[in-house]
Design a protein around this motif. Structure first.
Motif, PDB file in Angstrom:
ATOM      1  N   ALA A  85       0.825  -1.204   0.000  1.00  0.00           N
ATOM      2  CA  ALA A  85       0.000   0.000   0.000  1.00  0.00           C
ATOM      3  C   ALA A  85       0.863   1.259   0.000  1.00  0.00           C
ATOM      4  N   ASP A 392       0.050 -10.676   2.779  1.00  0.00           N
ATOM      5  CA  ASP A 392      -0.768 -10.055   3.823  1.00  0.00           C
ATOM      6  C   ASP A 392       0.090  -9.117   4.661  1.00  0.00           C
ATOM      7  N   GLY A 394      -0.151  -4.998   7.008  1.00  0.00           N
ATOM      8  CA  GLY A 394      -0.999  -3.928   7.519  1.00  0.00           C
ATOM      9  C   GLY A 394      -0.432  -3.368   8.803  1.00  0.00           C
ATOM     10  N   GLN A 406       4.182  -3.882   7.937  1.00  0.00           N
ATOM     11  CA  GLN A 406       4.251  -3.608   6.508  1.00  0.00           C
ATOM     12  C   GLN A 406       5.695  -3.313   6.099  1.00  0.00           C
ATOM     13  N   VAL A 484      -5.411  -1.694  10.473  1.00  0.00           N
ATOM     14  CA  VAL A 484      -5.579  -1.712   9.024  1.00  0.00           C
ATOM     15  C   VAL A 484      -4.954  -2.992   8.498  1.00  0.00           C
ATOM     16  N   HIS A 486      -4.201  -5.260   4.795  1.00  0.00           N
ATOM     17  CA  HIS A 486      -4.147  -5.175   3.337  1.00  0.00           C
ATOM     18  C   HIS A 486      -3.798  -6.535   2.754  1.00  0.00           C
ATOM     19  N   ARG A 487      -4.188  -6.722   1.514  1.00  0.00           N
ATOM     20  CA  ARG A 487      -3.644  -7.783   0.678  1.00  0.00           C
ATOM     21  C   ARG A 487      -3.124  -7.128  -0.585  1.00  0.00           C
ATOM     22  N   THR A 488      -2.126  -7.731  -1.207  1.00  0.00           N
ATOM     23  CA  THR A 488      -1.605  -7.164  -2.436  1.00  0.00           C
ATOM     24  C   THR A 488      -2.733  -6.988  -3.444  1.00  0.00           C
ATOM     25  N   GLN A 489      -2.712  -5.874  -4.204  1.00  0.00           N
ATOM     26  CA  GLN A 489      -3.819  -5.566  -5.091  1.00  0.00           C
ATOM     27  C   GLN A 489      -3.712  -6.242  -6.445  1.00  0.00           C
TER      28      GLN A 489
END
Length: 609
Positions: A85, A392, A394, A406, A484, A486-489
């Motif tokens: 991110a 994964d 965050g 991260q 927060v 996230h996963r890679t987009q």
């Protein structure tokens, strides 16, 4: 695929190159927005990269000579395609372009628009576009600079004859330099007496600072990128990072882009080389031996632990160690496969280990690409405290099993037995307490912290993207931060359950053939996350094609594919032909679907038919 050189495919499929688009705009162009039409007449090399990726940084270095040698005919265009991110932030891309000395135009593509248009599957990927705007080659991974240069020379000759080659300066416009004391510092070390030694990475120097962390006492290294021993004024480094104080008072230096371990003597100011040849380690190279005769690969940090200098060898996802007693270097943990696997050192997987900190009974590791905090026991076994894998990440505090980091680059042992983590892409300093298994946040609003050192009751943080050291009082209470995750987009590839044919496409460059003099010249390793995704086809082999059996009961996961091919110049008259290694690791997110594909092509070099 057999080990014999494959029949040549059509060399120049006439595929029009898609336009280069990205919401972040262009860097290194003086504010100008480029189009492919602006580049017509040039041989264009499009480099899909992301600044967290060590293989991408290797390719940046591989391309420097090509850019210089063919400056009037070749334009390299970087397309920054983020994984994390933080990498989608435009300011972070601007910083990375300067940090790593990128001297060509860069398109900031935070939504992966151009990545998708070119059907890219891996970082790094290089695409060659001819002077008329057609794609003529694609290469994934490292080791392709020689092949691209040969292709460029052919394109130069062909298009000069056709009148479609335009010689002259390219569109690169360098940014204005900023006068800061440090420029993207990497790591720091507390010296006896209270001074600090900092790796001033972008300026290729070490800097000794006074106790205030600001006043320059002296600079070590000329400031020019190079690899030369000598006194403080004449020695040269190339993007140095990690520093470790040795028991004789000298300092070990991870000289990252030189693939070397250096020694700095604070008393004399002399810089010498302890380990490495200046060449990058490749598969098949020695993994142990006299230290000055063994190649290394992007050493990122160092720590003195149990009588040896331990090395976070980010470039090959391993830990190595230098033994000063006999002057040897050797692998201590890691298989070179990229991922998160615990266990005995020789079986463990890492992903760009980038930070080390030693305590009496543990060597702590910031394993950046898995956003993990890990450690090594004295028996060599590897364990994970925080982190779950490559995709994964965050900012989440709490029990270590649920906490998220991260892309951390640094770890620091604290006096109470806990460790501070420089949680780089979260702009935070975190704390892990082995006694409670809890992760908390110590400080936020830092800017890409990459390391920290204790100084009495304070902790001094390397704020790399603010070009400074920042002194903080170690807080008694944690900072509250909203969780927060996230996963890679990257979009998942839809594949059919059951049998999936994996084809790694490799076409030996013109004038070369696969090197079979000492056995198979190709290697393919396949695994998955979760492991149950693969009912068959996992493991190592020499064939670049393989039938994988996917479990229909597992709806999604990641296929981990590592491929290597060695090719040599095809000249029977040359007894010692030049040989080259091409290699790439793919992590391919997949989603099982009845309408999905039953073939997965991955291009190592060439064009998929």
């Amino acid at each position: 695929m057999s080990d014999k050189s494959p029949a040549p495919a059509p060399r120049r499929a006439r595929v029009r190159a898609p336009e280069l688009i990205g919401e972040g705009g262009w860097l290194n162009t003086g504010g100008r927005n480029l189009t492919l039409a602006d580049l017509r007449g040039k041989c264009v090399v499009v480099d899909f990269w992301t600044f967290c990726c060590i293989n991408c940084l290797h390719v940046l270095d591989e391309l420097r000579e090509l850019e210089e040698k063919h400056r009037d005919t070749v334009v390299v265009v970087g397309v920054h395609s983020p994984k994390f991110a933080h990498e989608a932030e435009h300011r972070a891309v601007v910083d990375a372009v300067e940090r790593y000395g990128v001297e060509h135009p860069v398109l900031d593509d935070p939504e992966l628009a151009t990545w998708k248009q070119y059907a890219v599957r891996a970082w790094p990927t290089l695409v060659v576009i001819d002077p008329e705007g057609y794609v003529v080659a694609q290469h994934a991974g490292e080791g392709h600079a020689h092949a691209i240069e040969r292709l460029v020379e052919e394109l130069e000759s062909e298009h000069a004859a056709k009148g479609t080659l335009a010689r002259g300066d390219g569109p690169y416009v360098p940014p204005e330099p900023e006068p800061t004391v440090l420029r993207f510092p990497g790591k720091a070390l507390g010296l006896p007496g209270g001074h600090f030694l900092v790796s001033d990475t972008t300026r290729h120097q070490l800097v000794e600072l006074a106790e205030d962390g600001e006043t320059v006492v002296r600079r070590i290294g000329s400031g020019a990128r190079g690899f030369a021993d000598g006194d403080a004024a004449g020695a040269t480094f190339s993007e140095p990072q990690g520093l470790a104080l040795l028991d004789d008072g000298s300092v070990a230096v991870a000289d990252t882009v030189n693939h070397a371990l250096r020694r700095f003597d604070p008393a004399s100011g002399e810089v010498t080389t302890l380990a490495g040849t200046g060449r990058q380690w490749w598969q098949g190279s020695p993994t142990a031996g006299p230290a000055r005769e063994v190649d290394l690969s992007s050493p990122w940090d160092v720590a003195w632990w149990r009588g040896r200098v331990w090395i976070a060898m980010a470039g090959v996802h391993q830990l190595w160690a230098y033994d000063p007693a006999d002057g040897t270097v050797s692998v201590t943990a890691g298989t070179t496969n990229e991922g998160l696997v615990d266990g005995p050192g020789e079986q463990a997987w890492f992903a760009q280990p980038s930070g080390l900190a030693a305590t009496g009974d543990r060597l702590w590791i910031a394993d950046s690409e898995t956003s993990a905090l890990r450690w090594v026991e004295p028996d060599g076994s590897v364990h994970t405290a925080v982190g779950t894998g490559l995709f994964d990440f965050g900012h989440r505090d709490g029990a270590a099993g649920q906490a998220l980091l991260q892309h951390p680059l640094g770890v620091t042992a604290l006096p109470d037995g806990s460790v501070a983590v420089s949680d780089t892409y979260n702009h935070a300093l975190r704390r892990y307490d082995p006694a409670t298994g809890e992760v908390t946040t110590l400080a936020t609003d830092l800017r890409e912290p990459s390391d920290a050192v204790t100084a009495g009751d304070d902790i001094v943080v390397v704020e790399s993207a603010r070009h400074r050291l920042t002194r903080l009082r170690l807080p008694e209470e944690a900072v509250r931060v909203a969780s927060v995750a996230h996963r890679t987009q990257r979009a998942a590839t839809e594949v059919a359950p059951g049998t999936l044919r994996l084809d790694v496409i490799f076409q030996a460059p013109a004038g070369q053939k696969l090197d079979t003099r000492y056995g198979p010249s190709t290697r393919l390793l396949v695994s998955s996350t979760p492991p149950g995704l693969l009912l068959g086809g996992a493991g190592a082999g020499t064939d670049l094609s393989r039938a994988l059996e996917l479990d229909p009961a597992v709806s999604e996961g990641v296929l981990h594919v590592s491929a290597m091919a060695a090719s040599c110049d095809d000249d029977p008259a040359n007894e010692y032909p030049a040989c080259h290694v091409h290699q790439q690791d793919w992590g391919v997110p997949v989603r099982l679907s009845g309408s999905g594909a039953n073939r997965l092509p991955l291009v190592l070099a060439g064009m998929d038919a």
